[in-house]
Design a protein around this motif. Structure first.
Motif, PDB file in Angstrom:
ATOM      1  N   PRO B  36       0.822  -1.224   0.000  1.00 24.26           N
ATOM      2  CA  PRO B  36       0.000   0.000   0.000  1.00 24.26           C
ATOM      3  C   PRO B  36       0.852   1.269   0.000  1.00 24.26           C
ATOM      4  N   VAL B  37       1.873   1.309   0.840  1.00 23.76           N
ATOM      5  CA  VAL B  37       2.717   2.500   0.890  1.00 23.76           C
ATOM      6  C   VAL B  37       3.468   2.697  -0.426  1.00 23.76           C
ATOM      7  N   LEU B  38       3.998   1.579  -0.959  1.00 21.90           N
ATOM      8  CA  LEU B  38       4.710   1.684  -2.237  1.00 21.90           C
ATOM      9  C   LEU B  38       3.781   2.240  -3.307  1.00 21.90           C
ATOM     10  N   ALA B  39       2.531   1.784  -3.302  1.00 17.57           N
ATOM     11  CA  ALA B  39       1.583   2.223  -4.322  1.00 17.57           C
ATOM     12  C   ALA B  39       1.219   3.696  -4.138  1.00 17.57           C
ATOM     13  N   ASP B  40       0.938   4.086  -2.894  1.00 15.89           N
ATOM     14  CA  ASP B  40       0.557   5.471  -2.624  1.00 15.89           C
ATOM     15  C   ASP B  40       1.699   6.439  -2.893  1.00 15.89           C
ATOM     16  N   TYR B  41       2.854   6.057  -2.391  1.00 15.77           N
ATOM     17  CA  TYR B  41       3.970   6.994  -2.401  1.00 15.77           C
ATOM     18  C   TYR B  41       4.714   6.976  -3.729  1.00 15.77           C
ATOM     19  N   GLY B  42       4.561   5.868  -4.467  1.00 18.99           N
ATOM     20  CA  GLY B  42       5.253   5.731  -5.748  1.00 18.99           C
ATOM     21  C   GLY B  42       6.599   5.071  -5.548  1.00 18.99           C
ATOM     22  N   PHE B  44       9.224   4.978  -7.377  1.00 17.70           N
ATOM     23  CA  PHE B  44      10.383   5.820  -7.695  1.00 17.70           C
ATOM     24  C   PHE B  44      10.687   6.773  -6.541  1.00 17.70           C
ATOM     25  N   ASN B  45       9.643   7.460  -6.070  1.00 14.19           N
ATOM     26  CA  ASN B  45       9.836   8.380  -4.947  1.00 14.19           C
ATOM     27  C   ASN B  45      10.356   7.653  -3.721  1.00 14.19           C
ATOM     28  N   PHE B  46       9.830   6.448  -3.533  1.00 15.78           N
ATOM     29  CA  PHE B  46      10.215   5.675  -2.362  1.00 15.78           C
ATOM     30  C   PHE B  46      11.710   5.337  -2.414  1.00 15.78           C
ATOM     31  N   ILE B  47      12.149   4.829  -3.570  1.00 15.55           N
ATOM     32  CA  ILE B  47      13.546   4.370  -3.662  1.00 15.55           C
ATOM     33  C   ILE B  47      14.511   5.542  -3.777  1.00 15.55           C
ATOM     34  N   PHE B  48      14.121   6.589  -4.521  1.00 16.67           N
ATOM     35  CA  PHE B  48      15.091   7.664  -4.771  1.00 16.67           C
ATOM     36  C   PHE B  48      14.860   8.917  -3.935  1.00 16.67           C
ATOM     37  N   GLY B  49      13.794   8.921  -3.153  1.00 15.89           N
ATOM     38  CA  GLY B  49      13.577  10.066  -2.263  1.00 15.89           C
ATOM     39  C   GLY B  49      14.706  10.166  -1.253  1.00 15.89           C
ATOM     40  N   THR B  50      15.170  11.385  -0.991  1.00 13.40           N
ATOM     41  CA  THR B  50      16.350  11.509  -0.135  1.00 13.40           C
ATOM     42  C   THR B  50      16.010  11.852   1.308  1.00 13.40           C
ATOM     43  N   THR B  51      14.704  11.958   1.619  1.00 14.47           N
ATOM     44  CA  THR B  51      14.360  12.250   3.012  1.00 14.47           C
ATOM     45  C   THR B  51      13.586  11.101   3.637  1.00 14.47           C
ATOM     46  N   ASN B  56       6.868  12.679   9.513  1.00 17.69           N
ATOM     47  CA  ASN B  56       6.354  13.750   8.664  1.00 17.69           C
ATOM     48  C   ASN B  56       5.810  13.238   7.334  1.00 17.69           C
ATOM     49  N   GLY B  57       5.729  11.941   7.204  1.00 19.40           N
ATOM     50  CA  GLY B  57       5.184  11.381   5.969  1.00 19.40           C
ATOM     51  C   GLY B  57       6.147  11.350   4.801  1.00 19.40           C
ATOM     52  N   SER B  58       7.451  11.506   5.038  1.00 20.04           N
ATOM     53  CA  SER B  58       8.409  11.366   3.930  1.00 20.04           C
ATOM     54  C   SER B  58       9.074   9.997   4.003  1.00 20.04           C
ATOM     55  N   TYR B  59       8.845   9.249   2.954  1.00 22.99           N
ATOM     56  CA  TYR B  59       9.378   7.897   2.954  1.00 22.99           C
ATOM     57  C   TYR B  59      10.421   7.688   1.861  1.00 22.99           C
ATOM     58  N   GLY B  60      11.401   8.546   1.774  1.00 17.55           N
ATOM     59  CA  GLY B  60      12.456   8.343   0.775  1.00 17.55           C
ATOM     60  C   GLY B  60      13.567   7.492   1.385  1.00 17.55           C
ATOM     61  N   ILE B  61      13.795   6.291   0.819  1.00 16.78           N
ATOM     62  CA  ILE B  61      14.756   5.410   1.477  1.00 16.78           C
ATOM     63  C   ILE B  61      16.139   5.465   0.845  1.00 16.78           C
ATOM     64  N   HIS B 262       3.395   4.223   9.204  1.00 15.17           N
ATOM     65  CA  HIS B 262       4.840   4.096   9.373  1.00 15.17           C
ATOM     66  C   HIS B 262       5.241   2.618   9.316  1.00 15.17           C
ATOM     67  N   GLN B 263       4.435   1.763   9.982  1.00 14.80           N
ATOM     68  CA  GLN B 263       4.705   0.325   9.933  1.00 14.80           C
ATOM     69  C   GLN B 263       4.663  -0.180   8.505  1.00 14.80           C
ATOM     70  N   GLN B 264       3.650   0.258   7.768  1.00  9.06           N
ATOM     71  CA  GLN B 264       3.553  -0.153   6.364  1.00  9.06           C
ATOM     72  C   GLN B 264       4.799   0.266   5.601  1.00  9.06           C
ATOM     73  N   ALA B 265       5.272   1.493   5.896  1.00  7.82           N
ATOM     74  CA  ALA B 265       6.472   1.976   5.213  1.00  7.82           C
ATOM     75  C   ALA B 265       7.663   1.079   5.550  1.00  7.82           C
ATOM     76  N   LEU B 266       7.733   0.637   6.808  1.00  7.57           N
ATOM     77  CA  LEU B 266       8.830  -0.242   7.201  1.00  7.57           C
ATOM     78  C   LEU B 266       8.726  -1.591   6.484  1.00  7.57           C
ATOM     79  N   PHE B 267       7.483  -2.071   6.319  1.00 12.76           N
ATOM     80  CA  PHE B 267       7.306  -3.293   5.529  1.00 12.76           C
ATOM     81  C   PHE B 267       7.752  -3.066   4.085  1.00 12.76           C
ATOM     82  N   ALA B 268       7.490  -1.865   3.572  1.00 10.93           N
ATOM     83  CA  ALA B 268       7.925  -1.552   2.212  1.00 10.93           C
ATOM     84  C   ALA B 268       9.448  -1.575   2.135  1.00 10.93           C
ATOM     85  N   VAL B 269      10.115  -1.077   3.182  1.00 13.28           N
ATOM     86  CA  VAL B 269      11.576  -1.194   3.238  1.00 13.28           C
ATOM     87  C   VAL B 269      11.955  -2.675   3.206  1.00 13.28           C
ATOM     88  N   GLY B 270      11.156  -3.468   3.958  1.00 14.80           N
ATOM     89  CA  GLY B 270      11.366  -4.912   3.965  1.00 14.80           C
ATOM     90  C   GLY B 270      11.267  -5.504   2.570  1.00 14.80           C
TER      91      GLY B 270
END
Lengths: 251, 296, 287
Positions: B36-42, B44-51, B56-61, B262-270
């Protein structure tokens, strides 16, 4: 004379390689039949079809007919366990289990449901006496079987086989891993065993075949060249190839 | 009797596929929870976001990926030569009797829990870097400052942790090189060193390569050790004394207090971690198969 | 002549550098092992005493002992091993005794290897999503034990398989020729021969389970209370060590916990080594 095994047009393939070709043979009760021939001729493979030990090997295909006591042993409803109970086997290299002498012998009876201690004791004594091992080991029945000498181990394996009261004993070069003294002990046993059991023995040793067997069958390249009474095979074979082999011209 | 045996065979088959089913379930649940987070956040933004600032809702990894990569690379730079040297030492130089003892010592290294490595790094390595490495570093970069929690600390500890993997697989594959090769080389007048460098190592290279890939997988996936010593700062690093946060460390540290998103985002990192590790593992598996199992 | 001599000299120098480098690197490896273990044992052993082992932690572990943590570790590890052992042994039996090759078996084996390579934090995430949340087991001994069971499965399968492979074919033939079924042969002849190998795998699995942190942290939780059932949350020694180290509560207790943990793990691994060296070598010659 009773016919134990009746083999008709038996073919066996390992994958695409045909190891046995159109074998026809009869094996008679309470006789010793020797299978001879150069190595790779199919004699061991043939022996292992008689208690279906080839089932263990991947990619083996069999056609033809093997009847044991007039029943097709490869037939659909045939009970494999019953077959192996009735047709025991002794292998080229002695293969006692890494258990005690006693445990080795009672292994068979136990898996077939015998629980009575005194019956089991009795079986151990009887079979060890039958293979003339009783006197040598009666004081150390509960010691590891692997502590025995090679010849003793092989006699133990024969005793283990007798413990399930088979009708037939298949022997796959049973003395090839043994020294001459141990060999002669086992050969001496065969004659006595033949009173009660039917024996089929594979051997690469022609003298052995001549000494112990009633019938001899000569195998070559997966075919049976000739089967006859042993004295006929060794004195007056019908086939030229048999004569060549007997007289040591090849193999 | 027959049916009894049939039932047992079925039961055993079920046990045999348990591992496979587990892999499937792991994949399913990691992806289900993180997508869900990957889909919402995108993606590309997720992998290449620098914050990376989940509150604060920024999930750039990207900083986390950079952290993991830098620590892993550092570990490989230290671990590969050391590992191969140990493997050669074991297979070719040390007498058999001693080699066995040395091997058990290396196996002991593999058995030490990663949290203990992390603790050791925390109490020994981090202060050592602060007190000894930093002054030297300052000669070249006068205004540098560092706490010791750094890429370097993570790399050194990870290097030690991946040594057992590299050594044991490399040693097996060097030992599996046919004697004839060695004898032929020696018979031509080459000395032992030349034989090792020019014949044995090249002949064992696929085994050595898989050992490196497996070691790399272990380094990327390692959590507790790096968590305690890399400083956990989600920033793209500039030098080896900078603190970094890794993919694994971030998951472990933040999972405890994370809000649902935030948990979902951590799963996305997973998910990202899982994909990287899977690719490495499959690659290592295939290259092991390629060796015909000779080094197992 | 002179040229040859020079070449020889260069070769000699190269040799010295080469062997020197290898020797130094090997020595460094050995030294790092000794330093890590030595440092932690020396600093921690002095703080391990009767009180530390038998009292529950007080003030989040700053004072008191680690009794409830030891119990928690035992429970989580036992649950994991008890679940994994029968499955692992059975799976190994399938691979060596029943499977007849083919694509399906290749895939099952492949995924078993893959499972071995998955990092513990992923197991933690999975355990959290599946056992803790989806199955509704919450943070508990059971969730952690199940997660650990999956983690140690490949270790168990591999050790058992290696051991099964060393049992001579002739034992199988001997048993089958006496009319034993396949299962009777496995239970009565083959498995008894494999006891040392299986035991080694089991001990290695226990070692891995005890030292595991990331996966346990996300599935067992961190309660310091003495667990009374498998549905309680608890804390294992490895997790406790992490919390103490990360929060800097008490250096003394941290060292003591680390020393105890490393001592147990070393003891376990050494005994596994001894068993596999002593008995594994002549697998099947003795029961």
């Amino acid at each position: 004379m009773e016919t134990k095994f009746e083999i008709e047009k038996l073919n066996l393939y390992y994958g695409t390689f045909q190891a046995l070709k159109e074998i026809d043979m009869s094996i008679y009760g309470n006789k010793i039949t020797a299978l001879i021939g150069p190595s790779g001729c199919g004699k061991s493979t043939f022996l292992r079809t008689l208690n279906r030990m080839n089932d263990l090997i991947q990619g083996v295909k069999i056609d033809g007919l093997i009847k044991f006591d007039n029943q097709d042993i490869y037939g659909k409803d045939y009970d494999l366990i019953e077959l192996r109970k009735k047709v025991g086997m002794v292998f080229q290299k002695p293969n006692p289990f890494p258990k005690t002498i006693y445990e080795n012998i009672v292994y068979g009876p136990k898996i077939h449901g015998e629980k009575n201690k005194s019956t089991l004791d009795h079986i151990v004594e009887r079979t060890l006496k039958e293979v003339a091992l009783w006197e040598e080991v009666k004081d150390r029945l509960h010691k590891p079987a692997l502590g025995l000498s090679g010849g003793q181990q092989q006699r133990l394996c024969i005793a283990r086989c007798l413990a399930v009261e088979p009708e037939v004993i298949l022997m796959d070069e049973p003395t090839s891993a043994l020294d001459p003294v141990a060999t002669s002990k086992i050969e001496g046993l065969l004659e006595e065993l033949a009173v009660k059991y039917t024996i089929v023995i594979v051997t690469h040793n022609m003298q052995q075949a001549g000494r112990v067997s009633d019938y001899t069958s000569f195998f070559l390249n997966g075919k049976v060249i000739e089967t006859d009474k042993t004295e006929v095979i060794f004195s007056n074979p019908a086939n030229k190839k048999t004569e060549d082999y007997i007289t040591g011209r090849f193999g | 009797m027959k049916t009894y045996e049939k039932i047992i065979e079925k039961l055993i088959l079920i046990c045999a596929v348990t591992a496979t089913i587990s892999v499937a379930l792991i994949t399913l649940f990691i992806f289900k929870s993180g997508l869900p987070v990957l889909a919402d956040y995108g993606v590309f933004n997720f992998i290449f976001g620098t914050t990376w600032s989940p509150t604060n809702g920024s999930y750039g990894i990207f900083p986390l990926i950079a952290g993991t990569l830098s620590v892993t690379l550092g570990a490989l730079v230290i671990g590969i030569p050391t590992g191969i040297a140990c493997a050669v030492f074991l297979a070719e130089i040390l007498p058999k009797r001693w080699a066995k003892a040395f091997k058990s010592a290396i196996e002991l290294l593999a058995g030490i829990p990663s949290v203990v490595y992390g603790f050791f790094g925390l109490v020994v390595l981090v202060p050592a870097i602060r007190n000894f490495v930093l002054p030297i570093y300052k000669i070249f970069h006068p205004d540098a400052s560092a706490t010791g929690f750094s890429i370097l600390a993570g790399a050194v500890i990870l290097a030690i942790m991946i040594l057992p993997t590299i050594v044991s697989i490399s040693e097996n594959s060097i030992a599996a090189v046919p004697r004839e090769y060695k004898e032929a080389s020696l018979a031509l007048g080459a000395n032992k060193m030349e034989t090792i460098v020019r014949i044995l190592i090249p002949a064992a290279k696929s085994g050595i390569l898989s050992s490196i890939i497996l070691g790399m997988g272990r380094a990327i996936g390692e959590t507790m050790a790096v968590l305690l010593i890399t400083g956990n700062m989600a920033k793209v690093p500039n030098g080896i004394l900078d603190p970094v946060a890794t993919l694994t460390g971030t998951i472990a540290m933040e999972m405890g207090y994370a809000s649902p998103t935030h948990q979902q985002a951590l799963f996305a990192v997973g998910i990202i971690l899982f994909i990287i590790i899977m690719l490495l593992n499959i690659f290592a598996q295939l290259s092991m198969r390629g060796m015909g199992g000779s080094t197992r | 002549m002179k040229q040859q001599k020079e070449l020889k000299n260069i070769k000699n120098t190269k040799n010295v550098i080469f062997y020197g480098l290898i020797g130094v690197l090997a020595a460094v490896t050995l030294a790092s092992l000794i330093i890590i273990i030595g440092y932690i044992l020396v600093n921690g052993m002095t703080h391990i005493n009767f009180e530390f082992l038998t009292q529950d932690p007080k003030r989040m572990g700053k004072e008191g002992g680690i009794f409830s943590v030891i119990i928690g570790t035992l429970m989580v590890t036992s649950v994991g091993i008890l679940i994994a052992t029968p499955i692992g042994i059975a799976a190994a039996i399938y691979f060596t005794e029943y499977s007849k090759g083919g694509k399906g078996v290749y895939l099952i084996r492949f995924f078993t290897e893959i499972l071995a390579g998955i990092p513990s934090i992923i197991f933690g995430l999975f355990g959290f999503a599946f056992f803790v949340i989806f199955m509704g087991m919450g943070w508990s001994v059971l969730s952690g034990g199940l997660t650990l069971a999956i983690m140690v499965l490949p270790t168990l399968i591999r050790a058992t398989e290696e051991s099964l492979k060393t049992v001579p074919m002739s034992y199988r033939e001997g048993s089958l020729s006496l009319g034993a079924t396949k299962w009777q042969t496995i239970v009565r002849v083959i498995l008894p021969c494999c006891r040392p190998g299986i035991l080694t795998g089991l001990i290695l699995g226990i070692g891995r389970a005890i030292g595991e942190t990331a996966a346990v942290m996300l599935t067992v939780g961190g309660s310091l209370r003495l667990p009374t059932s498998v549905f309680d949350s608890t804390r294992t020694m490895a997790v406790h060590l992490y919390v103490l180290a990360a929060e800097g509560l008490s250096m003394e207790k941290t060292y003591a916990t680390a020393a105890l943990l490393i001592f147990i793990v070393l003891l376990i691994n050494t005994s596994a080594n001894l068993i596999s060296n002593k008995l594994g070598g002549n697998n099947g010659n003795e029961i």
